[in-house]
Scaffold this motif. Structure first.
Motif, PDB file in Angstrom:
ATOM      1  N   ARG A 175      42.711 -33.041  75.244  1.00  0.00           N
ATOM      2  CA  ARG A 175      42.415 -34.568  74.672  1.00  0.00           C
ATOM      3  C   ARG A 175      40.977 -34.835  73.895  1.00  0.00           C
ATOM      4  O   ARG A 175      40.084 -33.925  74.241  1.00  0.00           O
ATOM      5  N   PRO A 176      40.813 -35.655  73.364  1.00  0.00           N
ATOM      6  CA  PRO A 176      39.627 -35.975  72.773  1.00  0.00           C
ATOM      7  C   PRO A 176      38.459 -36.408  74.012  1.00  0.00           C
ATOM      8  O   PRO A 176      38.793 -36.862  75.118  1.00  0.00           O
ATOM      9  N   ALA A 177      36.988 -36.022  73.631  1.00  0.00           N
ATOM     10  CA  ALA A 177      36.143 -36.352  74.652  1.00  0.00           C
ATOM     11  C   ALA A 177      34.995 -37.039  73.848  1.00  0.00           C
ATOM     12  O   ALA A 177      34.909 -36.900  72.773  1.00  0.00           O
ATOM     13  N   VAL A 178      33.984 -37.527  74.588  1.00  0.00           N
ATOM     14  CA  VAL A 178      32.813 -37.811  74.028  1.00  0.00           C
ATOM     15  C   VAL A 178      31.583 -36.886  74.894  1.00  0.00           C
ATOM     16  O   VAL A 178      31.478 -37.208  75.954  1.00  0.00           O
ATOM     17  N   LEU A 179      30.793 -36.636  73.919  1.00  0.00           N
ATOM     18  CA  LEU A 179      29.540 -35.749  74.496  1.00  0.00           C
ATOM     19  C   LEU A 179      28.227 -36.843  74.253  1.00  0.00           C
ATOM     20  O   LEU A 179      28.107 -37.445  73.198  1.00  0.00           O
ATOM     21  N   ARG A 180      27.778 -36.940  75.306  1.00  0.00           N
ATOM     22  CA  ARG A 180      26.323 -37.783  75.447  1.00  0.00           C
ATOM     23  C   ARG A 180      25.182 -37.323  75.736  1.00  0.00           C
ATOM     24  O   ARG A 180      25.447 -36.039  76.636  1.00  0.00           O
ATOM     25  N   LEU A 181      24.049 -37.292  75.151  1.00  0.00           N
ATOM     26  CA  LEU A 181      23.065 -36.597  75.442  1.00  0.00           C
ATOM     27  C   LEU A 181      21.732 -37.685  75.455  1.00  0.00           C
ATOM     28  O   LEU A 181      21.620 -38.730  74.440  1.00  0.00           O
ATOM     29  N   SER A 182      21.204 -37.666  76.506  1.00  0.00           N
ATOM     30  CA  SER A 182      19.976 -38.478  76.791  1.00  0.00           C
ATOM     31  C   SER A 182      18.631 -37.886  77.065  1.00  0.00           C
ATOM     32  O   SER A 182      18.649 -37.143  77.752  1.00  0.00           O
ATOM     33  N   LEU A 183      18.023 -38.212  76.047  1.00  0.00           N
ATOM     34  CA  LEU A 183      16.521 -37.461  76.067  1.00  0.00           C
ATOM     35  C   LEU A 183      15.360 -38.586  76.342  1.00  0.00           C
ATOM     36  O   LEU A 183      15.841 -39.808  76.154  1.00  0.00           O
ATOM     37  N   PRO A 184      14.584 -38.132  76.877  1.00  0.00           N
ATOM     38  CA  PRO A 184      13.444 -39.108  77.452  1.00  0.00           C
ATOM     39  C   PRO A 184      12.687 -39.454  76.231  1.00  0.00           C
ATOM     40  O   PRO A 184      12.574 -38.869  75.261  1.00  0.00           O
ATOM     41  N   GLY A 185      11.910 -40.703  76.242  1.00  0.00           N
ATOM     42  CA  GLY A 185      10.914 -41.004  75.219  1.00  0.00           C
ATOM     43  C   GLY A 185      11.461 -41.320  74.085  1.00  0.00           C
ATOM     44  O   GLY A 185      12.574 -41.835  73.901  1.00  0.00           O
ATOM     45  N   GLY A 186      10.897 -40.893  73.151  1.00  0.00           N
ATOM     46  CA  GLY A 186      11.416 -41.170  71.612  1.00  0.00           C
ATOM     47  C   GLY A 186      11.057 -40.137  70.860  1.00  0.00           C
ATOM     48  O   GLY A 186      10.866 -38.789  71.522  1.00  0.00           O
ATOM     49  N   PRO A 187      11.506 -40.108  69.447  1.00  0.00           N
ATOM     50  CA  PRO A 187      11.532 -39.083  68.842  1.00  0.00           C
ATOM     51  C   PRO A 187      10.038 -38.382  68.546  1.00  0.00           C
ATOM     52  O   PRO A 187       9.174 -38.800  68.960  1.00  0.00           O
ATOM     53  N   ALA A 188       9.989 -37.275  67.753  1.00  0.00           N
ATOM     54  CA  ALA A 188       8.962 -36.490  67.772  1.00  0.00           C
ATOM     55  C   ALA A 188       7.878 -37.196  67.129  1.00  0.00           C
ATOM     56  O   ALA A 188       6.571 -37.011  67.173  1.00  0.00           O
ATOM     57  N   ASP A 189       8.187 -38.190  66.465  1.00  0.00           N
ATOM     58  CA  ASP A 189       6.922 -38.916  65.541  1.00  0.00           C
ATOM     59  C   ASP A 189       6.393 -39.792  66.541  1.00  0.00           C
ATOM     60  O   ASP A 189       5.247 -40.668  66.225  1.00  0.00           O
ATOM     61  N   ALA A 190       6.497 -39.841  67.911  1.00  0.00           N
ATOM     62  CA  ALA A 190       6.138 -40.545  69.000  1.00  0.00           C
ATOM     63  C   ALA A 190       5.874 -39.593  70.136  1.00  0.00           C
ATOM     64  O   ALA A 190       6.435 -40.242  71.206  1.00  0.00           O
ATOM     65  N   PRO A 191       5.028 -38.836  70.003  1.00  0.00           N
ATOM     66  CA  PRO A 191       5.028 -37.848  71.075  1.00  0.00           C
ATOM     67  C   PRO A 191       4.476 -38.364  72.308  1.00  0.00           C
ATOM     68  O   PRO A 191       4.751 -37.768  73.339  1.00  0.00           O
ATOM     69  N   GLU A 192       3.689 -39.500  72.445  1.00  0.00           N
ATOM     70  CA  GLU A 192       3.275 -39.953  73.617  1.00  0.00           C
ATOM     71  C   GLU A 192       4.580 -40.477  74.631  1.00  0.00           C
ATOM     72  O   GLU A 192       4.192 -40.744  75.583  1.00  0.00           O
ATOM     73  N   ARG A 193       5.575 -40.771  73.740  1.00  0.00           N
ATOM     74  CA  ARG A 193       6.672 -41.222  74.407  1.00  0.00           C
ATOM     75  C   ARG A 193       7.461 -40.187  75.163  1.00  0.00           C
ATOM     76  O   ARG A 193       8.452 -40.451  75.909  1.00  0.00           O
ATOM     77  N   ALA A 194       7.441 -39.008  74.410  1.00  0.00           N
ATOM     78  CA  ALA A 194       8.286 -38.010  74.908  1.00  0.00           C
ATOM     79  C   ALA A 194       7.525 -37.179  76.121  1.00  0.00           C
ATOM     80  O   ALA A 194       6.866 -36.033  75.972  1.00  0.00           O
ATOM     81  N   ALA A 195       7.529 -37.526  77.353  1.00  0.00           N
ATOM     82  CA  ALA A 195       7.010 -36.958  78.471  1.00  0.00           C
ATOM     83  C   ALA A 195       7.438 -35.467  78.682  1.00  0.00           C
ATOM     84  O   ALA A 195       8.743 -35.037  78.600  1.00  0.00           O
TER      85      ALA A 195
END
Length: 161
Positions: free
Chosen positions: A55-75
């Protein structure tokens, strides 16, 4: 972030590529151990959904912080979560695969590689999830994942195909 998965084995490769592209956007290189493990976990969970439910499924990915243009947010010590939701209410069942079997090792690999994993009912189906801590050290015995000698999986044979 999420990706709709069709019940087609070709979707496993698409899911891996999608996960890698999302990691790159957060400054996590494809050759980092986190990315390598995460791609393998995505592959195993999506394969299970496609093969065992059809059956169909949904893949979810949860990453911390923000994208690479905000490295201070990506702990650097943050947790990455992978989740695959499908519409089958059947609980995942770890199996003991014989040495010559071509399948049946997916959840054992998830257990070896993830810092945490589990599943829960979701609507009429379920969600299987796992988490990786970005800076965690490999668990004791994790290096033996392809050789077998993990206490919980004594006697299982893992092979790269």
């Amino acid at each position: 972030m999420q990706l709709e998965i069709r019940p087609d084995p070709a979707e496993v490769g698409r899911a891996r590529r999608w996960a890698l592209s999302r990691l790159a956007g957060f400054g996590i290189a494809a050759d980092e151990p986190l990315a390598e493990n995460l791609v393998l976990l995505v592959s195993e969970l999506v394969t299970n959904a496609v093969v065992h439910t059809g059956r169909p499924a949904v893949l979810r990915l949860s990453l911390p912080g923000g994208p690479a243009d905000a490295p201070e947010r990506a702990a650097p010590s943050a947790t990455v979560r992978v989740e695959v939701a499908d519409t089958s209410s059947r609980a995942p069942v770890p199996r003991c695969a014989r040495g010559d079997a071509t399948g049946g090792r997916g959840l054992a690999l998830v257990d070896c590689l993830a810092d945490r994993w589990g599943w829960s009912p979701e609507g009429a189906g379920k969600s299987i999830w796992c988490e990786l801590d970005r800076c965690s050290q490999p668990r004791e015995g994790a290096a033996l994942a392809y050789g077998g000698a993990l206490s919980a999986y004594e006697g299982l044979a893992f092979e790269a195909v």
